[in-house]
Design a protein around this motif. Structure first.
Motif, PDB file in Angstrom:
ATOM      1  N   PRO A 269     -30.113  -5.599   3.469  1.00 33.67           N
ATOM      2  CA  PRO A 269     -30.654  -6.001   2.173  1.00 33.67           C
ATOM      3  C   PRO A 269     -30.278  -7.434   1.845  1.00 33.67           C
ATOM      4  O   PRO A 269     -29.319  -7.977   2.398  1.00 33.67           O
ATOM      5  N   PRO A 270     -31.025  -8.061   0.946  1.00 30.12           N
ATOM      6  CA  PRO A 270     -30.679  -9.427   0.551  1.00 30.12           C
ATOM      7  C   PRO A 270     -29.305  -9.448  -0.106  1.00 30.12           C
ATOM      8  O   PRO A 270     -28.886  -8.480  -0.741  1.00 30.12           O
ATOM      9  N   ALA A 271     -28.609 -10.563   0.054  1.00 28.28           N
ATOM     10  CA  ALA A 271     -27.272 -10.683  -0.519  1.00 28.28           C
ATOM     11  C   ALA A 271     -27.327 -10.561  -2.040  1.00 28.28           C
ATOM     12  O   ALA A 271     -28.248 -11.050  -2.687  1.00 28.28           O
ATOM     13  N   ILE A 272     -26.344  -9.882  -2.583  1.00 31.78           N
ATOM     14  CA  ILE A 272     -26.233  -9.773  -4.032  1.00 31.78           C
ATOM     15  C   ILE A 272     -25.901 -11.145  -4.611  1.00 31.78           C
ATOM     16  O   ILE A 272     -25.123 -11.910  -4.037  1.00 31.78           O
ATOM     17  N   ASP A 273     -26.499 -11.468  -5.754  1.00 38.61           N
ATOM     18  CA  ASP A 273     -26.184 -12.718  -6.442  1.00 38.61           C
ATOM     19  C   ASP A 273     -24.827 -12.554  -7.129  1.00 38.61           C
ATOM     20  O   ASP A 273     -24.731 -12.125  -8.277  1.00 38.61           O
ATOM     21  N   ARG A 274     -23.780 -12.885  -6.405  1.00 40.56           N
ATOM     22  CA  ARG A 274     -22.433 -12.676  -6.923  1.00 40.56           C
ATOM     23  C   ARG A 274     -22.117 -13.582  -8.108  1.00 40.56           C
ATOM     24  O   ARG A 274     -21.295 -13.230  -8.957  1.00 40.56           O
ATOM     25  N   SER A 275     -22.741 -14.743  -8.149  1.00 43.24           N
ATOM     26  CA  SER A 275     -22.448 -15.666  -9.252  1.00 43.24           C
ATOM     27  C   SER A 275     -22.822 -15.041 -10.595  1.00 43.24           C
ATOM     28  O   SER A 275     -22.106 -15.213 -11.592  1.00 43.24           O
TER      29      SER A 275
END
Length: 503
Positions: A269-275
């Motif tokens: 899956p696409p990386a989670i937007d951690r910011s």
């Protein structure tokens, strides 16, 4: 854009050698041969596996309906001295109907699995609850091959045709053929076909019976023909599609025939937007600047094991379920190697040091919770945040349930609202909810209660607008303590719920 890659069901290292003629080598053999170009795929990343079955079911020759079954898992690799150990929680969505209605999705019950893939490509189960069902499949010859070349390899399949909860293992003797080249979604690929026959307790020289399997299953026979699409650019198998026609015969005389397809693939899956997550956590006073910095990148499995043998669950910025992250890695190493000296941090007793040491650690953790509460006026009770190989994890202490019940008491609405707000920012992610209890000596009851409490939290979050199909729930009872169970304070600390944003 999501990238879909099939990884040998669980075989996560495919190696190809390309010279004047295309050639395929053993999935876990990685070496060069003269001027050959080596293209390899390594599976050290977390991934989501899916096996989808769409099979027409006939009972004694009469059509029953279409059986749609989806088996999924989020797999997390960790390095040991014997290579990568893959751990995951499988879950099943299943329905049988005559109108091809979609499978209904809801909160999932986790089915734990753990396995090793050796250098020879064989899969060895450490925790076996029937998944993955295809094992050591596909496999590739170590010799160079040309189009039209054929090789054979053994594999294993775990089946439960009637979903009785009893898994039966059946050998697979697979014949592979390298059939040619093509393009798949604009990408150059190799095409490989595979076929094998189902032969279970059918007599002859290859007769096989799983004495640990379903005693009521008397025989099985049928055929499988699969197509495997392999990327030339990455050396990864992109899709496997298996066409099935097989019959299972039971001792009561009933025969169940399945016809249709089984499709296997893995999703990165696409990386989670951690910011975005970090900003929300800081706004809620759940993180300071130093802790936020640690969450920017997800830890990945590394081919090394820290020699530090201390167990320090009290540093919440480094928590891993069951103890110190470096200690956890050592525990997994010990378990994988069969070392009888594996840390007791994995045991329900939590006795990893002297009573004096554990009491001191419990007191330190209690003090840290008090400091957290004093710092955070917005949080009635602590929500700890830490970075794990599976993703960002929220640990909820002191959840108020009715005694020996999964029913939440009034007063938890604010924390649940906070958590729901955070999870809403993790678009497309799934969430693992794990319940924990103190160790009271009643393991079965603890496991049941911890699972029910995980389900209760999932239902409460679903009511706050998060799709129930995104939750995977499991109970660990008192098996993963973070403090001593010898004191009331330690038992209170061990009663917790962890929510991991799988990444």
């Amino acid at each position: 854009m999501k990238k879909f890659v099939f990884a040998l069901f669980v075989n996560l290292c495919l190696t190809f050698f390309v010279t004047g003629q295309s050639a395929i080598n053993h999935p876990l053999g990685e070496f060069s041969d003269g001027g050959s170009e080596t293209i390899s795929y390594k599976g050290s990343r977390n991934y989501k596996f899916t096996e989808r079955s769409d099979l027409r079911l006939y009972q004694n020759g009469r059509y029953v309906g279409l059986q749609s079954k989806i088996v999924s898992a989020f797999i997390i690799p960790s390095w040991t001295d014997k290579g990568l150990v893959y751990e995951g929680d499988f879950y099943v969505d299943q329905d049988t109907n005559r109108n091809k209605a979609q499978v209904a999705l809801g909160i999932h019950e986790a089915i734990p699995s753990s396995f090793i893939i050796g250098e020879d490509g064989n899969l060895t189960m450490l925790v076996d609850n029937g998944y993955p069902s295809f094992r050591s499949f596909p496999a590739f010859t170590s010799r160079k091959i040309q189009k039209g070349d054929v090789w054979e390899a053994k594999a294993m399949r775990a089946v439960d045709p009637l979903s009785k909860g009893i898994v039966t293992k059946m050998p697979m003797y697979v014949r592979y053929t390298y059939t040619g080249d093509d393009n798949y979604n604009g990408e150059p690929v190799y095409l490989i076909s595979a076929e094998w026959a189902t032969r279970y307790n059918m007599g002859g020289t290859t007769m096989y019976v799983d004495w640990g399997g379903d005693k009521e299953l008397s025989a099985a026979q049928g055929s499988h023909k699969a197509t495997i699409i392999v990327s030339k650019a990455t050396g990864a198998a992109l899709v496997i599609r298996d066409t099935v026609d097989e019959t299972f015969v039971y001792k009561d005389g009933n025969k169940y025939q399945y016809k249709g397809t089984i499709s296997l693939f893995t999703e990165y899956p696409p990386a989670i937007d951690r910011s975005r997550l970090i900003a929300a956590l800081k706004k809620m006073d759940l993180l300071d600047d130093e802790e936020a910095e640690k969450l920017l990148q997800r830890p990945v499995a590394k081919a090394s094991v820290d020699k530090d043998d201390s167990w320090e669950p009290i540093n919440t910025s480094e928590w891993v379920s069951g103890g110190n992250p470096d200690k956890d890695k050592k525990d997994k190493k010990d378990i994988a190697s069969g070392d009888g000296k594996a840390s007791d941090a994995k045991k329900a007793s939590g006795k990893t040091s002297s009573a004096k040491d554990t009491a001191a650690k419990t007191e330190k953790l209690k003090k840290q919770i008090e400091e957290h509460q004093a710092k955070s006026a917005k949080s009635a009770a602590p929500i700890f945040v830490d970075n794990t190989e599976a993703g960002i994890r929220l640990t909820i202490q002191n959840l108020q349930f009715k005694a020996d019940s999964a029913e939440l008491l009034p007063g938890e609405e604010k924390r649940l609202d906070q958590i729901a707000e955070i999870l809403q920012l993790a678009e497309g992610a799934q969430f693992l909810i794990e319940g924990h209890t103190a160790d009271t000596g009643y393991e079965a009851g603890e496991m049941k209660l911890s699972k029910e409490r995980a389900d209760s939290i999932a239902a409460a979050l679903s009511a706050r607008g998060i799709g129930s199909e995104r939750f995977i729930c499991k109970g660990s009872g008192g098996k993963k303590p973070i403090a001593s169970n010898d004191t009331a304070e330690g038992k209170a600390l061990n009663r917790r719920v962890e929510i991991t944003i799988l990444d």
